[in-house]
Write a protein that holds these residues in place. Structure first.
Motif, PDB file in Angstrom:
ATOM      1  N   ALA A 160       0.850  -1.189   0.000  1.00 56.19           N
ATOM      2  CA  ALA A 160       0.000   0.000   0.000  1.00 56.19           C
ATOM      3  C   ALA A 160       0.886   1.238   0.000  1.00 56.19           C
ATOM      4  CB  ALA A 160      -0.900  -0.011   1.224  1.00 56.19           C
ATOM      5  N   HIS A 161       0.483   2.216  -0.770  1.00 58.51           N
ATOM      6  CA  HIS A 161       1.243   3.464  -0.858  1.00 58.51           C
ATOM      7  C   HIS A 161       0.635   4.414   0.169  1.00 58.51           C
ATOM      8  CE1 HIS A 161       4.229   5.579  -3.177  1.00 58.51           C
ATOM      9  NE2 HIS A 161       3.452   6.637  -3.262  1.00 58.51           N
ATOM     10  N   SER A 162       1.209   4.450   1.354  1.00 56.00           N
ATOM     11  CA  SER A 162       0.603   5.294   2.382  1.00 56.00           C
ATOM     12  C   SER A 162       0.955   6.750   2.122  1.00 56.00           C
ATOM     13  CB  SER A 162       1.057   4.872   3.774  1.00 56.00           C
ATOM     14  OG  SER A 162       2.430   5.073   3.925  1.00 56.00           O
ATOM     15  N   GLN A 163       0.057   7.598   2.479  1.00 59.01           N
ATOM     16  CA  GLN A 163       0.264   9.006   2.212  1.00 59.01           C
ATOM     17  C   GLN A 163      -0.233   9.813   3.400  1.00 59.01           C
ATOM     18  OE1 GLN A 163      -0.943  10.312  -1.650  1.00 59.01           O
ATOM     19  NE2 GLN A 163      -1.192  12.422  -1.023  1.00 59.01           N
ATOM     20  N   PHE A 164       0.514  10.831   3.709  1.00 56.67           N
ATOM     21  CA  PHE A 164       0.141  11.744   4.781  1.00 56.67           C
ATOM     22  C   PHE A 164       0.114  13.124   4.162  1.00 56.67           C
ATOM     23  CE2 PHE A 164       1.730  15.046   7.590  1.00 56.67           C
ATOM     24  CZ  PHE A 164       0.900  14.938   8.697  1.00 56.67           C
ATOM     25  N   GLU A 165      -0.906  13.891   4.472  1.00 58.99           N
ATOM     26  CA  GLU A 165      -0.938  15.253   3.967  1.00 58.99           C
ATOM     27  C   GLU A 165      -1.437  16.172   5.068  1.00 58.99           C
ATOM     28  OE1 GLU A 165      -2.629  17.461   0.016  1.00 58.99           O
ATOM     29  OE2 GLU A 165      -1.831  15.440  -0.146  1.00 58.99           O
ATOM     30  N   ALA A 166      -0.769  17.289   5.221  1.00 57.19           N
ATOM     31  CA  ALA A 166      -1.175  18.248   6.246  1.00 57.19           C
ATOM     32  C   ALA A 166      -1.220  19.629   5.626  1.00 57.19           C
ATOM     33  CB  ALA A 166      -0.193  18.242   7.416  1.00 57.19           C
ATOM     34  N   PHE A 167      -2.110  20.433   6.134  1.00 55.37           N
ATOM     35  CA  PHE A 167      -2.267  21.803   5.668  1.00 55.37           C
ATOM     36  C   PHE A 167      -1.705  22.736   6.725  1.00 55.37           C
ATOM     37  CE2 PHE A 167      -4.738  25.734   5.142  1.00 55.37           C
ATOM     38  CZ  PHE A 167      -4.482  25.983   3.801  1.00 55.37           C
ATOM     39  N   CYS A 168      -0.841  23.640   6.315  1.00 54.78           N
ATOM     40  CA  CYS A 168      -0.264  24.607   7.254  1.00 54.78           C
ATOM     41  C   CYS A 168      -1.059  25.899   7.162  1.00 54.78           C
ATOM     42  CB  CYS A 168       1.191  24.935   6.904  1.00 54.78           C
ATOM     43  SG  CYS A 168       2.226  23.526   6.580  1.00 54.78           S
ATOM     44  N   ALA A 169      -1.896  26.145   8.133  1.00 53.24           N
ATOM     45  CA  ALA A 169      -2.672  27.384   8.129  1.00 53.24           C
ATOM     46  C   ALA A 169      -1.713  28.568   8.177  1.00 53.24           C
ATOM     47  CB  ALA A 169      -3.612  27.404   9.325  1.00 53.24           C
TER      48      ALA A 169
END
Length: 143
Positions: free
Chosen positions: A4-13
């Motif tokens: 599985a290609h795990s992915q993490f994404e976060a938004f920097c306000a």
């Protein structure tokens, strides 16, 4: 067997600013070079791309602006090993991104994209098992 290609994404306000730090802990055991961290701008450019290449034991940093990759910066300081747990940290000051792996400094990459506040997302693409990904604003410490 496909991993599985795990992915993490976060938004920097408010966008990236000096003092932001990204900590990634995981384990790579596939033998594939499928781990990368990207700092993305609002316009969709990759303001900073960092990729450990296990096959050549190098750490590569680059920028992709307007669909065009810049010149790679390559570090041969490579304290990571396949099959071993790893920890990487990317932090930013006013001039550079600083990349550490296993608490060794592996790369210092000048900001090619201004302003820093235009960098609003962080993405981790990986087929590694990610144990922890943490985006934190730290106080700037000098020395």
């Amino acid at each position: 067997m496909t991993l599985a290609h795990s992915q993490f994404e976060a938004f920097c306000a408010g966008g990236l600013a000096p003092g932001w730090s990204l900590l990634v802990q995981g384990q790579s055991d596939s033998g594939e070079d499928k781990f990368e961290i990207d700092f993305l701008s609002e316009a969709g450019d990759i303001a900073f791309h960092i990729k450990p290449r296990f096959s050549s034991a190098t750490m590569v940093g680059n920028t992709c602006q307007g669909g065009r990759w810049g010149e790679e910066e390559v570090s041969s300081v490579f304290p990571l090993a396949l099959g071993e747990p790893f920890e990487m940290e990317v932090s930013s000051d006013t001039e550079h991104f600083h990349v550490y792996a296993q608490e060794h400094k592996v790369l210092q990459f000048p900001h090619r994209q201004r302003p820093l506040a235009a960098i609003t997302r962080v993405r981790v693409l990986s087929d590694c098992r990610l144990a922890q990904v943490e985006l934190a604003k730290r106080g700037l410490s000098w020395g």
